[in-house]
Each structure stands twice: as structure tokens, then as C-alpha cells.
Design a protein around this motif. Structure first.
Motif, PDB file in Angstrom:
ATOM      1  N   PRO A 139       1.911  -0.552  11.295  1.00  0.00           N
ATOM      2  CA  PRO A 139       1.591  -1.514  10.230  1.00  0.00           C
ATOM      3  C   PRO A 139       1.937  -2.930  10.675  1.00  0.00           C
ATOM      4  O   PRO A 139       2.741  -3.128  11.610  1.00  0.00           O
ATOM      5  CB  PRO A 139       2.482  -1.062   9.071  1.00  0.00           C
ATOM      6  CG  PRO A 139       3.625  -0.348   9.713  1.00  0.00           C
ATOM      7  CD  PRO A 139       3.066   0.298  10.947  1.00  0.00           C
ATOM      8  N   PRO A 140       1.382  -3.957  10.029  1.00  0.00           N
ATOM      9  CA  PRO A 140       1.594  -5.350  10.453  1.00  0.00           C
ATOM     10  C   PRO A 140       3.054  -5.799  10.552  1.00  0.00           C
ATOM     11  O   PRO A 140       3.369  -6.594  11.453  1.00  0.00           O
ATOM     12  CB  PRO A 140       0.824  -6.150   9.387  1.00  0.00           C
ATOM     13  CG  PRO A 140      -0.267  -5.224   8.962  1.00  0.00           C
ATOM     14  CD  PRO A 140       0.354  -3.855   8.975  1.00  0.00           C
ATOM     15  N   PRO A 141       3.981  -5.348   9.686  1.00  0.00           N
ATOM     16  CA  PRO A 141       5.366  -5.824   9.827  1.00  0.00           C
ATOM     17  C   PRO A 141       5.989  -5.542  11.189  1.00  0.00           C
ATOM     18  O   PRO A 141       6.992  -6.156  11.550  1.00  0.00           O
ATOM     19  CB  PRO A 141       6.097  -5.064   8.708  1.00  0.00           C
ATOM     20  CG  PRO A 141       5.050  -4.834   7.670  1.00  0.00           C
ATOM     21  CD  PRO A 141       3.807  -4.554   8.460  1.00  0.00           C
ATOM     22  N   LYS A 142       5.406  -4.633  11.953  1.00  0.00           N
ATOM     23  CA  LYS A 142       5.901  -4.346  13.299  1.00  0.00           C
ATOM     24  C   LYS A 142       5.874  -5.598  14.174  1.00  0.00           C
ATOM     25  O   LYS A 142       6.620  -5.705  15.165  1.00  0.00           O
ATOM     26  CB  LYS A 142       5.040  -3.244  13.926  1.00  0.00           C
ATOM     27  CG  LYS A 142       5.476  -2.789  15.314  1.00  0.00           C
ATOM     28  CD  LYS A 142       6.724  -1.947  15.266  1.00  0.00           C
ATOM     29  CE  LYS A 142       7.055  -1.359  16.631  1.00  0.00           C
ATOM     30  NZ  LYS A 142       8.312  -0.573  16.605  1.00  0.00           N
ATOM     31  N   LEU A 143       5.024  -6.574  13.808  1.00  0.00           N
ATOM     32  CA  LEU A 143       4.865  -7.784  14.616  1.00  0.00           C
ATOM     33  C   LEU A 143       5.868  -8.871  14.251  1.00  0.00           C
ATOM     34  O   LEU A 143       5.851  -9.947  14.850  1.00  0.00           O
ATOM     35  CB  LEU A 143       3.443  -8.329  14.456  1.00  0.00           C
ATOM     36  CG  LEU A 143       2.313  -7.414  14.950  1.00  0.00           C
ATOM     37  CD1 LEU A 143       0.972  -8.034  14.634  1.00  0.00           C
ATOM     38  CD2 LEU A 143       2.448  -7.149  16.439  1.00  0.00           C
ATOM     39  N   ARG A 144       6.743  -8.603  13.292  1.00  0.00           N
ATOM     40  CA  ARG A 144       7.666  -9.645  12.834  1.00  0.00           C
ATOM     41  C   ARG A 144       8.538 -10.181  13.972  1.00  0.00           C
ATOM     42  O   ARG A 144       8.862 -11.361  14.021  1.00  0.00           O
ATOM     43  CB  ARG A 144       8.530  -9.098  11.694  1.00  0.00           C
ATOM     44  CG  ARG A 144       9.418 -10.155  11.042  1.00  0.00           C
ATOM     45  CD  ARG A 144      10.084  -9.649   9.784  1.00  0.00           C
ATOM     46  NE  ARG A 144       9.155  -9.704   8.650  1.00  0.00           N
ATOM     47  CZ  ARG A 144       8.695  -8.633   8.003  1.00  0.00           C
ATOM     48  NH1 ARG A 144       9.053  -7.420   8.385  1.00  0.00           N
ATOM     49  NH2 ARG A 144       7.871  -8.778   6.977  1.00  0.00           N
ATOM     50  N   ASP A 145       8.923  -9.314  14.892  1.00  0.00           N
ATOM     51  CA  ASP A 145       9.794  -9.730  15.995  1.00  0.00           C
ATOM     52  C   ASP A 145       9.105  -9.650  17.361  1.00  0.00           C
ATOM     53  O   ASP A 145       9.770  -9.772  18.393  1.00  0.00           O
ATOM     54  CB  ASP A 145      11.054  -8.850  16.012  1.00  0.00           C
ATOM     55  CG  ASP A 145      11.854  -8.956  14.732  1.00  0.00           C
ATOM     56  OD1 ASP A 145      12.039 -10.094  14.254  1.00  0.00           O
ATOM     57  OD2 ASP A 145      12.263  -7.906  14.195  1.00  0.00           O
ATOM     58  N   GLU A 181      -7.971 -14.088   6.778  1.00  0.00           N
ATOM     59  CA  GLU A 181      -6.945 -13.546   5.891  1.00  0.00           C
ATOM     60  C   GLU A 181      -5.846 -12.863   6.698  1.00  0.00           C
ATOM     61  O   GLU A 181      -4.661 -12.969   6.383  1.00  0.00           O
ATOM     62  CB  GLU A 181      -7.563 -12.555   4.900  1.00  0.00           C
ATOM     63  CG  GLU A 181      -8.452 -13.185   3.837  1.00  0.00           C
ATOM     64  CD  GLU A 181      -9.870 -13.455   4.324  1.00  0.00           C
ATOM     65  OE1 GLU A 181     -10.149 -13.220   5.522  1.00  0.00           O
ATOM     66  OE2 GLU A 181     -10.691 -13.909   3.498  1.00  0.00           O
ATOM     67  N   ILE A 182      -6.250 -12.164   7.769  1.00  0.00           N
ATOM     68  CA  ILE A 182      -5.262 -11.499   8.621  1.00  0.00           C
ATOM     69  C   ILE A 182      -4.414 -12.529   9.352  1.00  0.00           C
ATOM     70  O   ILE A 182      -3.193 -12.360   9.496  1.00  0.00           O
ATOM     71  CB  ILE A 182      -5.957 -10.551   9.609  1.00  0.00           C
ATOM     72  CG1 ILE A 182      -6.558  -9.365   8.849  1.00  0.00           C
ATOM     73  CG2 ILE A 182      -4.978 -10.043  10.670  1.00  0.00           C
ATOM     74  CD1 ILE A 182      -7.454  -8.488   9.670  1.00  0.00           C
ATOM     75  N   SER A 183      -5.028 -13.614   9.797  1.00  0.00           N
ATOM     76  CA  SER A 183      -4.263 -14.687  10.449  1.00  0.00           C
ATOM     77  C   SER A 183      -3.194 -15.223   9.506  1.00  0.00           C
ATOM     78  O   SER A 183      -2.036 -15.438   9.906  1.00  0.00           O
ATOM     79  CB  SER A 183      -5.198 -15.825  10.877  1.00  0.00           C
ATOM     80  OG  SER A 183      -6.110 -15.393  11.855  1.00  0.00           O
ATOM     81  N   ARG A 184      -3.565 -15.436   8.240  1.00  0.00           N
ATOM     82  CA  ARG A 184      -2.586 -15.916   7.256  1.00  0.00           C
ATOM     83  C   ARG A 184      -1.501 -14.871   7.026  1.00  0.00           C
ATOM     84  O   ARG A 184      -0.309 -15.191   6.905  1.00  0.00           O
ATOM     85  CB  ARG A 184      -3.283 -16.255   5.938  1.00  0.00           C
ATOM     86  CG  ARG A 184      -4.065 -17.563   5.970  1.00  0.00           C
ATOM     87  CD  ARG A 184      -4.438 -18.035   4.579  1.00  0.00           C
ATOM     88  NE  ARG A 184      -5.393 -17.142   3.961  1.00  0.00           N
ATOM     89  CZ  ARG A 184      -6.709 -17.271   4.064  1.00  0.00           C
ATOM     90  NH1 ARG A 184      -7.210 -18.262   4.794  1.00  0.00           N
ATOM     91  NH2 ARG A 184      -7.518 -16.441   3.455  1.00  0.00           N
ATOM     92  N   GLN A 185      -1.923 -13.599   6.959  1.00  0.00           N
ATOM     93  CA  GLN A 185      -0.962 -12.509   6.767  1.00  0.00           C
ATOM     94  C   GLN A 185       0.081 -12.495   7.885  1.00  0.00           C
ATOM     95  O   GLN A 185       1.278 -12.353   7.628  1.00  0.00           O
ATOM     96  CB  GLN A 185      -1.717 -11.182   6.721  1.00  0.00           C
ATOM     97  CG  GLN A 185      -0.849  -9.950   6.613  1.00  0.00           C
ATOM     98  CD  GLN A 185      -1.654  -8.662   6.771  1.00  0.00           C
ATOM     99  OE1 GLN A 185      -2.859  -8.700   7.051  1.00  0.00           O
ATOM    100  NE2 GLN A 185      -1.004  -7.532   6.584  1.00  0.00           N
ATOM    101  N   LEU A 186      -0.361 -12.662   9.121  1.00  0.00           N
ATOM    102  CA  LEU A 186       0.564 -12.638  10.250  1.00  0.00           C
ATOM    103  C   LEU A 186       1.424 -13.897  10.299  1.00  0.00           C
ATOM    104  O   LEU A 186       2.600 -13.841  10.667  1.00  0.00           O
ATOM    105  CB  LEU A 186      -0.212 -12.466  11.555  1.00  0.00           C
ATOM    106  CG  LEU A 186      -0.989 -11.152  11.708  1.00  0.00           C
ATOM    107  CD1 LEU A 186      -1.639 -11.062  13.075  1.00  0.00           C
ATOM    108  CD2 LEU A 186      -0.086  -9.948  11.471  1.00  0.00           C
ATOM    109  N   THR A 187       0.850 -15.028   9.914  1.00  0.00           N
ATOM    110  CA  THR A 187       1.629 -16.265   9.864  1.00  0.00           C
ATOM    111  C   THR A 187       2.775 -16.142   8.877  1.00  0.00           C
ATOM    112  O   THR A 187       3.883 -16.636   9.110  1.00  0.00           O
ATOM    113  CB  THR A 187       0.727 -17.450   9.486  1.00  0.00           C
ATOM    114  OG1 THR A 187      -0.306 -17.589  10.469  1.00  0.00           O
ATOM    115  CG2 THR A 187       1.528 -18.746   9.406  1.00  0.00           C
TER     116      THR A 187
END
Length: 363
Positions: free
Chosen positions: A314-320, A335-341
Motif C-alpha cells: 500500500p502507499p504508506p510503505k513509501l513514507r520512509d 491525484e496520486i502525486s498529491r497523495q504521495l506528497t
């Protein structure tokens, strides 16, 4: 469910290796009130011998020349007498309880068209799954509603018409957009309805389909709300699809651009998206021997699975994560770019399909 008859149509041409699975998926449905129609385009490879094994179980079967796949589908529609009609091609097959689920959905509501989830299976047996998409995106994008999962009331065909055979590749998109523009009531089932074999489509076919999809979307532009936004999206999708031949025939160009754009990409990158475009970007990275660290997807059904041996998170894996992410999603990339930002990771480097296209095309 009692009293409702379902017509299933299969069109075929030289499908000897796949059509038996298609036929059995219809004949073995848990719902029994089905009339099965097969329209063959005069196959020469033994397909007809397979069909004849089951001819006694068919409502109608013919093998004769036609003017293309949509002409064959229209022949089937003219023969259909069911209250609800589904179309499954000879490369694909239904889940065993697909028709029962669809019929139950029709009887419990006011739907005129029911569609659902599809399993995509590549040549290596790897599976990915579709997810529900915003129906209003149908104004500018084919593939929002997946035709092999679609069941339609016969009265809708009678009211709004059948396939427009002026289109050779994308007449199913025209049909669905026509129903939608006319106010047809669409409903989605969050269940796997059909299985679809991927692969084998030439870049020329993609480009022809892209040209047709653009023409189709533009033909309905005056009927849609937010006309300026939709027109921008039509043109964006049209441009992106032109990148497919470059990916398939000249992947080194894309790899060179990524290496120049992403310092450190050789240590690996993340692909956001496990669908069709995710697969294309994966093939490019493998060609360039650029390691894929992981896949990331918003589709919960993919979490914890593996795509070609690579884990999906899932996307939160990219937090670090300190590295590069390619957003390999055709629709909703911003929208995904904003989500990751919003993850607050300043070390995350992102690039979209649109960025790649601008880089390799010089636009």
C-alpha cells in the motif's frame, strides 16, 4: 431470479486453443436459465470441431464469414431472446457463479446495465485485478467499464441501438458511452465476473483503437458536463497512448530518459500501479536492467501479493522510502502525486507517464 432468461453470446474466429474453456464456463454456470449463442467467423483451425462437441447444448450456432467482430456480435444480438444479454469472447471465460450474481443484482434494483471486476491473466499466468473506476470518466476514457463483465437488458439495446460497425476496434466503447450519455442506469458488482487473457495485441491495434476512442469521445462531447475539462482529458489520453509503440519497440529511449531524469535510478525504482501501464513500465525497466524495488497500488486486493515475483504494498510503505517512484497510472496520476506528497517524504522523487511522454517525444 426465477423467470428471468439470460442470453450469452460468444463470437469466435480461429480460437481452437481457448474456446472450449469459454464454452464450459457458460454451460457450467450455477444459473441454468441461459440460452447460449455462438457466432463463428468461418474458422479454419478446428474451432468449429470444438464447438460441435457442445452443439446440442447451444440455443444457436453458425459459422459463416462476417464483417468483423462487432458485426458478429450484432448477429448474436439479433438472435438473442433473453431478458438480459452478456457477451464473452472466445479467449475469455466467466466465473462459475457470474450469471447468478448478475441476475440477482438486476432483480434487486433498477439497473439497466450491470458490470463487475475482471481478472487479467498474462502469458506467464500472473494475475492482476480490475477495480471500480469513476463512471463519469467514461466521457473521456475507454476501459472504465470492462465489456467482458457487462450484462445489459435487451430492452436497452432495443432502445439505444447495437454496435456501430464503423468502428473496427473500439465499438464497445461507443456502445457503453452511448448508453451512459442517454442516461442508462449502470451498476457495479464488486465481484470477479470474467477472466481475460492479456498479451498479443500489436502496437498498430493499440494505435487504431486510440484513434477510434478519441473520435468516439469527441462525438459525445456536446452531451457531457464540464466540456472543457473532458476535452483536455481526451487529448491527454490520446497522446499518452501513442507512447505504447515506443515502449514496445524502442524501450532503450525510455530507459535513457529515466536515467537522465532520475539520478540513482540504477539502484532501483518503485512502480506505482500494477495494471496495464504498470506492466509496460515493468517491461521497460527489466529491459534496461533497472531493478524494481517494489510495486505500490491503491487497489487493496493487490496488497500482500506479488507481481512477477515483486511484492505489492500500500502507499504508506513509501513514507520512509528514499528513491524514485514511477506513477504508472493513466488516469488519476495527479491525484496520486498529491497523495504521495501528503506522506511528507521530501526524499521521494516522482515521475508520471505524462512526464515520460514529454521527455521521449520532445513535447
Amino acid at each position: 431470479m426465477r423467470g428471468i432468461k439470460v442470453s450469452i453470446i460468444t463470437v469466435s474466429l480461429n480460437s481452437v486453443h481457448t474456446i472450449e474453456q469459454t464454452i464450459l464456463s457458460v454451460l457450467n454456470q450455477s444459473c441454468q436459465n441461459i440460452e447460449y449463442i455462438i457466432i463463428d467467423g468461418k474458422s479454419t483451425d478446428g474451432t468449429c470441431n470444438v464447438i460441435k462437441k457442445y452443439e446440442d447444448a447451444l440455443f444457436y450456432y453458425v459459422s459463416e464469414p462476417d464483417k468483423g467482430i462487432y458485426d458478429a456480435m450484432n448477429k448474436g444480438l439479433r438472435r438473442a431472446t433473453g431478458d438480459i444479454i452478456g457477451i464473452i469472447n472466445s479467449d475469455d471465460w466467466y466465473e462459475s457463479d457470474a450469471v447468478s450474481k448478475v441476475v440477482n443484482h438486476f432483480t434487486s434494483g433498477k439497473a439497466e446495465l450491470v458490470h463487475g471486476k475482471m481478472r487479467f491473466i498474462d502469458e506467464k499466468g500472473n494475475c492482476t485485478y480490475s477495480k471500480e473506476k469513476m463512471l463519469n470518466h467514461l466521457w473521456y476514457m475507454a476501459g472504465i467499464v470492462l465489456h467482458p463483465t457487462v450484462f445489459v437488458k435487451r430492452s436497452v439495446y432495443e432502445k439505444y441501438g447495437v454496435f456501430n460497425t464503423d468502428y473496427r476496434v473500439a465499438a464497445d466503447y461507443d456502445l457503453l458511452l452511448r448508453f451512459y450519455a442517454k442516461g442508462g442506469r449502470f451498476e457495479y458488482i464488486d465481484e470477479i465476473i470474467s477472466n481475460f487473457r492479456t498479451g498479443g495485441i500489436s502496437s498498430e491495434k493499440y494505435l487504431e483503437g486510440n484513434e477510434e476512442a478519441r473520435r468516439i469521445a469527441l462525438s459525445y462531447i456536446d452531451q457531457c458536463p464540464n466540456k472543457d475539462f473532458v476535452l483536455t482529458q481526451i487529448n491527454r489520453n490520446y497522446e499518452l497512448t501513442k507512447m505504447i509503440p515506443i515502449i514496445e519497440e524502442k524501450p532503450s529511449i525510455v530507459c535513457d530518459f529515466l536515467r537522465e531524469e532520475f539520478q540513482g535510478v540504477e539502484e532501483g525504482t518503485v512502480v506505482f500501479g500494477t495494471g496495464e501501464w504498470g506492466g509496460r513500465i515493468e517491461s521497460v525497466l527489466r529491459f534496461g536492467k533497472i531493478p524494481i524495488v517494489m510495486f505500490v497500488d491503491n487497489n487493496e486486493t493487490m496488497w500482500g501479493t506479488r507481481k512477477n515475483g515483486i511484492a505489492v504494498y500500500p502507499p504508506p510503505k513509501l513514507r520512509d522510502y528514499k528513491g524514485c517512484v514511477i506513477i504508472a497510472v493513466k488516469d488519476g496520476c495527479h491525484e496520486i502525486s498529491r497523495q504521495l506528497t501528503e506522506l511528507g517524504n521530501a526524499a521521494l522523487k516522482m515521475i508520471t507517464l505524462e512526464d515520460i511522454w514529454k521527455g521521449v517525444s520532445g513535447k
